[in-house]
Design an enzyme around this catalytic site. Structure first.
Site, PDB file in Angstrom:
ATOM      1  N   ARG A  68     -11.718   8.051  -2.656  1.00 26.55           N
ATOM      2  CA  ARG A  68     -12.068   9.444  -2.362  1.00 26.55           C
ATOM      3  C   ARG A  68     -13.583   9.598  -2.193  1.00 26.55           C
ATOM      4  NH1 ARG A  68      -9.857  13.168  -6.931  1.00 26.55           N
ATOM      5  NH2 ARG A  68      -8.063  11.802  -6.526  1.00 26.55           N
ATOM      6  N   ASP A 123      -0.132   5.082   0.760  1.00 25.47           N
ATOM      7  CA  ASP A 123      -0.391   6.091   1.801  1.00 25.47           C
ATOM      8  C   ASP A 123      -0.365   5.452   3.193  1.00 25.47           C
ATOM      9  OD1 ASP A 123      -0.919   8.124  -0.148  1.00 25.47           O
ATOM     10  OD2 ASP A 123      -2.940   7.328  -0.420  1.00 25.47           O
ATOM     11  N   ASP A 156       0.874  -1.162   0.000  1.00 24.12           N
ATOM     12  CA  ASP A 156       0.000   0.000   0.000  1.00 24.12           C
ATOM     13  C   ASP A 156       0.928   1.234   0.000  1.00 24.12           C
ATOM     14  OD1 ASP A 156      -2.363   1.615   0.446  1.00 24.12           O
ATOM     15  OD2 ASP A 156      -1.590   1.859   2.487  1.00 24.12           O
ATOM     16  N   GLY A 208      -7.487   3.571   3.119  1.00 28.11           N
ATOM     17  CA  GLY A 208      -7.647   2.554   2.080  1.00 28.11           C
ATOM     18  C   GLY A 208      -8.872   2.722   1.205  1.00 28.11           C
TER      19      GLY A 208
HETATM   20  C1  BG6 Z   1      -5.802   5.626  -0.106  1.00 26.75           C
HETATM   21  C2  BG6 Z   1      -5.960   6.376   1.184  1.00 26.75           C
HETATM   22  O1  BG6 Z   1      -4.478   5.233  -0.262  1.00 26.75           O
HETATM   23  O2  BG6 Z   1      -6.193   6.429  -1.215  1.00 26.75           O
HETATM   24  C3  BG6 Z   1      -7.396   6.891   1.313  1.00 26.75           C
HETATM   25  O3  BG6 Z   1      -5.662   5.524   2.276  1.00 26.75           O
HETATM   26  C4  BG6 Z   1      -7.732   7.729   0.093  1.00 26.75           C
HETATM   27  O4  BG6 Z   1      -7.526   7.637   2.494  1.00 26.75           O
HETATM   28  C5  BG6 Z   1      -7.540   6.906  -1.172  1.00 26.75           C
HETATM   29  O5  BG6 Z   1      -9.079   8.187   0.167  1.00 26.75           O
HETATM   30  C6  BG6 Z   1      -7.842   7.692  -2.458  1.00 26.75           C
HETATM   31  O6  BG6 Z   1      -6.853   8.672  -2.649  1.00 26.75           O
HETATM   32  P1  BG6 Z   1      -6.900   9.794  -3.760  1.00 26.75           P
HETATM   33  O7  BG6 Z   1      -5.484  10.307  -3.794  1.00 26.75           O
HETATM   34  O8  BG6 Z   1      -7.283   9.139  -5.052  1.00 26.75           O
HETATM   35  O9  BG6 Z   1      -7.902  10.812  -3.336  1.00 26.75           O
HETATM   36 MG    MG Z   2      -2.787   3.152   3.496  1.00 32.18          MG
END
Ligand code: BG6
Ligand code: MG
Length: 209
Positions: free
Chosen positions: A48, A10, A8, A45
């Site tokens: 959005r 983030d 993963d 995870g």
């Molecule tokens: C995940 C995060 O990696 O990505 C979530 O843990 C986030 O919190 C998701 O909502 C979507 O991210 P992005 O960058 O497409 O808004």
């Molecule tokens: Mg994560």
């Protein structure tokens, strides 16, 4: 017999989970919606759009699809501004040297992230070349706890699910990994959950599993 490792992004490779929180917090404050770090744990995870739905559970008003789209765009703009401050220094030496060592040991390495900003973050942190494959939020129609993003990552590596570790900070990600026969490894918040097959307290511990 493990041949590949799917990470993963983030909250595992870099601390962008904190930027996600700050961006959503600013949106929630503007809308007068209560939001805190405990609620934020549920956003790990998930996509959005689903993150916004969780935040709006506490909203007094009903939001139209157009208003929701505008809030998601506003959040992403704040988030991207925060990401612009990131550079190679935002990935620890521990993460970099562990990735190098895993590659030397012959493992296939991939990213499995729900984020549509994955490639931007990997470029800013000079990590794109550290991985053999990238599976991200632009390639999937269902986000974690659905295993789609990890199944795509294993496919890119040319490996079976059961030949891969999935490294996750999100319980949704641990559930996604388990649902499709991957070996789940919890770090950070996900190291507290019973569902994780392995638990590690720091990144380089991957080398000892
Ligand atoms: C995940 C995060 O990696 O990505 C979530 O843990 C986030 O919190 C998701 O909502 C979507 O991210 P992005 O960058 O497409 O808004
Ligand atoms: Mg994560």
């Amino acid at each position: 017999n493990i041949k590949g490792i799917i990470f993963d992004l983030d909250g595992v490779i870099c601390s962008t989970d904190e930027y996600h929180y700050q961006a959503w917090k600013s949106i929630a404050d503007d809308e007068g919606i209560y939001f805190d770090r405990k609620i934020n744990e549920r956003l790990r995870g998930v996509s959005r759009a689903e993150s916004l739905e969780i935040i709006l559970e506490r909203a007094a008003a009903v939001y139209s699809p157009e208003e929701k789209a505008a809030l998601m765009e506003k959040k992403n703009n704040i988030y991207r501004e925060l990401l612009k401050n990131m550079g190679p220094g935002d990935v620890t030496e521990e993460v970099r040297s562990t990735l190098r060592e895993l590659k030397e040991r012959g493992y296939g390495l991939a990213i499995g992230s729900s984020s549509k900003n994955t490639r931007f973050i990997l470029e800013r942190t000079a990590l794109t070349d550290a991985f053999d494959g990238i599976s991200d939020g632009n390639m999937i129609s269902r986000s974690k706890p659905d295993p789609e993003v990890f199944i795509k990552a294993a496919g890119i590596l040319g490996l079976k699910n059961e030949e891969c570790f999935v490294i996750e900070d999100a319980i949704s990600g641990i559930n996604a990994a388990n649902a499709a026969g991957f070996h789940s490894v919890g770090i950070g918040p996900a190291a507290e959950c019973d569902e994780a097959e392995f638990k590690i307290s720091f990144f380089s511990e991957i080398l000892d599993i």
